[in-house]
Design a protein around this motif. Structure first.
Motif, short mmCIF file in Angstrom:
data_model
loop_
_atom_site.label_atom_id
_atom_site.label_comp_id
_atom_site.label_asym_id
_atom_site.label_seq_id
_atom_site.Cartn_x
_atom_site.Cartn_y
_atom_site.Cartn_z
N SER A 1 -99.34 -29.21 39.15
CA SER A 1 -100.58 -29.31 39.90
C SER A 1 -100.37 -28.68 41.26
CB SER A 1 -100.99 -30.78 40.02
OG SER A 1 -99.98 -31.50 40.72
N LYS A 2 -101.41 -28.67 42.07
CA LYS A 2 -101.32 -28.03 43.39
C LYS A 2 -100.22 -28.61 44.25
CE LYS A 2 -106.18 -26.79 43.45
NZ LYS A 2 -107.48 -27.09 43.98
N ASP A 3 -99.97 -29.90 44.10
CA ASP A 3 -98.99 -30.56 44.96
C ASP A 3 -97.66 -30.85 44.27
OD1 ASP A 3 -100.24 -32.41 43.31
OD2 ASP A 3 -100.08 -34.04 44.75
#
Length: 104
Positions: free
Chosen positions: A32-34
């Motif tokens: 995911s983005k993080d």
């Protein structure tokens, strides 16, 4: 590359063998983005992602095209080594049988 494609299974099959949702397998691969996970880490280390996971797609029952991956034996080994507990053991046994049949 064609030889790899003949000896792959899809992430749909992996999800079925691991008795989990396909979306969870995709999240393990893409992150995911993080959170960086398998594909991003392999790519950043210049490890040849396609030796493990090959982008693909499938059509669901409504005809919608969805993302999946073709998973090579190396990719299955990788997923099995990162899976713990009973599901990891069962997946390792199931994919080993699948690859035995593919290579015969």
């Amino acid at each position: 590359m064609n030889d790899l494609r003949k000896t792959t299974i899809t992430t749909l099959e992996v999800a079925e063998m691991m008795e989990t949702e396909h979306s969870k397998i995709i999240r393990k691969l893409e992150g995911s983005k993080d959170r960086k996970v398998f594909i991003q880490i392999l790519a950043e280390a210049q490890m040849g992602v396609s030796d493990y996971f090959i982008p693909s797609s499938y059509k669901d029952s409504s005809g919608k095209e969805n993302k999946c991956y073709q998973v090579t034996k190396l990719g299955c080994d990788f997923l099995a080594n990162k899976s713990t507990g009973e599901k990891g053991v069962i997946f390792t046994a199931r994919y080993a049988v699948s690859y035995t049949h593919l290579t015969l």
